[in-house]
Design an enzyme around this catalytic site. Structure first.
Site, PDB file in Angstrom:
ATOM      1  CD1 TRP A 171     -20.568  49.678  38.772  1.00 33.42           C
ATOM      2  CD2 TRP A 171     -20.756  47.982  40.203  1.00 33.42           C
ATOM      3  NE1 TRP A 171     -20.662  50.211  40.035  1.00 33.42           N
ATOM      4  CE2 TRP A 171     -20.774  49.191  40.938  1.00 33.42           C
ATOM      5  CE3 TRP A 171     -20.857  46.781  40.891  1.00 33.42           C
ATOM      6  CZ2 TRP A 171     -20.903  49.213  42.323  1.00 33.42           C
ATOM      7  CZ3 TRP A 171     -20.975  46.798  42.270  1.00 33.42           C
ATOM      8  CH2 TRP A 171     -21.003  48.016  42.965  1.00 33.42           C
ATOM      9  CG  HIS A 172     -20.068  43.124  40.623  1.00 26.23           C
ATOM     10  ND1 HIS A 172     -21.247  43.368  39.953  1.00 26.23           N
ATOM     11  CD2 HIS A 172     -20.385  43.085  41.941  1.00 26.23           C
ATOM     12  CE1 HIS A 172     -22.231  43.460  40.832  1.00 26.23           C
ATOM     13  NE2 HIS A 172     -21.745  43.294  42.043  1.00 26.23           N
ATOM     14  N   GLY A 173     -15.972  44.181  38.402  1.00 25.48           N
ATOM     15  CA  GLY A 173     -14.532  43.995  38.308  1.00 25.48           C
ATOM     16  C   GLY A 173     -14.033  43.985  36.879  1.00 25.48           C
TER      17      GLY A 173
END
Length: 464
Positions: free
Chosen positions: A319-321
């Site tokens: 989700w963060h990257g």
């Protein structure tokens, strides 16, 4: 446009609040919807199609929510239709390039795509849309029957770009009935100002050390400077995101909404388990409510509990990257949390809290390093510098850390201080006095001065 900009503070926000304040109650959600779409549009002027995408996803999820509520026999079909519709856009814009790069590497192919620009805030509004249709399916929330109300919920500019992630059930009642008062406006402005100060005066300034180190090159920094660098990044990330979240909460308060807090002094934690209950609280709650608990949570066998946690942290990393360093970061956190849960580490750290604080002082910057550097060769280089393994390619200047600590030392002191509850307890005592008002005015105008001088950076979480 960002909250910590002169355009937002002196043009957009005053104009919005004037229109919003003088509008009758029945039109306030419409003003929020229109104003938020304008706010979002100003951030994607170079990709105007993203406005269409945002409005389309809002409309489709509103309709799907209605269908889930009306056609209960086929509600599961509509639910999965909505989930697939939402995530297909997120996967395309955020992960398609990452997938094709890895396919090319694996099969020695040459499938190329044009650079896909990630729509601002898509991760956040996707999660909110999904939480809405899931809650309607679970009958935790009633389907919204007014598109303006739903549009106001999804687009509300205080939390549209980088959270906090606000579920529909949290604000459904407030969309229909909320109170506006001078006291709420006063509290909102104070909260916004504190968040602005954390972002502009602290996060941006201490973040300068990380930028300096990146410019120098990791191979050319001493071990003490390498440690100072990751501590500086840890402070920058925290105060940047916490500052944004406070500004969002403050703006919501001005508009009559109670937006949930996103941070609870995570750097005071004595274990990684406690840390992730205090950091980005709304994201953690989303993953628990919509992934971990549906899989069975911890009410199943130990192997299944481990599996459930693995899924959550794999998703958290992705989700963060769209990069392997984020996957590694999520899996490392998963490993640490499992050790704490099943090997007694957390119990030990909770009992001997001084050891717990030392443990976290070392662990927090090291895990953020995995988060900060996407290139694995550069990541390896930085780890070598942390343990004083010199690089053949770099030239390290003697006592470089003293030079940079002289420049940034005051921000380190402030970072440690504001990671504790001491400033908050002092502020509460002087909050309603003239001293408190003067202090807030000083924070506001010094922040404005820094922005005027160009000492401002985009919020780090905008890229997620």
């Amino acid at each position: 446009m960002v909250f910590s900009s002169l355009e937002f503070i002196f043009i957009f926000l005053p104009l919005f609040l004037i229109v919003y304040g003088f509008s009758p109650a029945k039109y306030k959600n419409f003003i929020i919807f229109v104003g938020s779409v304008i706010f979002y549009s100003m951030g994607v002027l170079k990709q105007p199609v993203y406005i269409t995408l945002f409005l389309l996803t809002t409309l489709i999820n509103f309709i799907i929510g209605e269908f889930i509520s009306e056609f209960r026999k086929s509600s599961k079909v509509w639910l999965w239709t909505g989930i697939i519709f939402n995530f297909i856009w997120l996967v395309f814009f955020k992960y398609f390039g990452f997938l094709t790069e890895n396919i090319n590497s694996l099969f020695c192919s040459d499938f190329t795509v044009k650079n896909i620009v990630l729509p601002v805030g898509i991760s956040f509004y996707t999660f909110q849309n999904v939480s809405y249709i899931v809650d309607v399916y679970r009958k935790k929330a009633k389907a919204e029957t007014n598109i303006i109300n739903y549009g106001a919920y999804i687009s509300m500019f205080p939390q549209l770009i980088a959270g906090p992630i606000v579920t529909y059930s949290t604000v459904a009642e407030q969309l229909q009935n909320r109170t506006h008062s001078i006291d709420k406006v006063d509290e909102g402005l104070r909260t916004f100002t504190i968040g602005l100060g954390l972002k502009v005066i602290l996060a941006n300034q201490i973040g300068g050390l990380w930028r300096d180190i990146s410019t120098i090159g990791y191979e050319s920094i001493s071990t003490p400077l390498a440690w100072l660098g990751i501590i500086a990044y840890s402070f920058q990330l925290y105060f940047d995101f916490w500052g944004y979240s406070l500004m969002a909460v403050g703006l919501g308060k001005i508009m009559g909404f109670d937006i949930p807090k996103n941070f609870d002094y995570p750097y005071l934690s004595t274990s990684m388990t406690e840390f992730w209950r205090r950091w980005h609280i709304t994201l953690g709650t989303w993953f628990k409510d919509y992934i971990y608990f549906p899989l069975g949570g911890s009410r199943v066998t130990i192997p299944k509990t481990v599996r459930n946690s693995f899924v959550v942290w794999a998703f958290t990393g992705l989700w963060h990257g769209a990069s392997w360093n984020f996957v590694l970061w999520g899996l490392v956190l998963f490993g640490i949390l499992m050790l704490e849960k099943f090997c007694g580490v957390k119990k030990f750290m909770d009992k001997y809290y001084i050891a717990g604080h030392i443990y976290m002082i070392l662990l927090i910057p090291l895990t953020w390093l995995l988060f900060a550097i996407t290139d694995f060769s550069q990541l390896g280089e930085y780890f070598r510098r942390l343990i004083n393994i010199k690089s053949e390619n770099g030239v390290v200047f003697d006592k470089d850390y003293l030079k940079y600590f002289n420049i940034y030392g005051k921000y380190f002191i402030a970072g440690f201080l504001f990671s504790t509850k001491l400033p908050e307890s002092i502020y509460k005592k002087i909050k309603d006095s003239w001293l408190g008002i003067i202090l807030l005015l000083m924070i506001f105008w010094f922040s404005v001065y820094c922005m005027y001088q160009g000492k401002d950076d985009p919020f780090l979480y905008f890229r997620f």
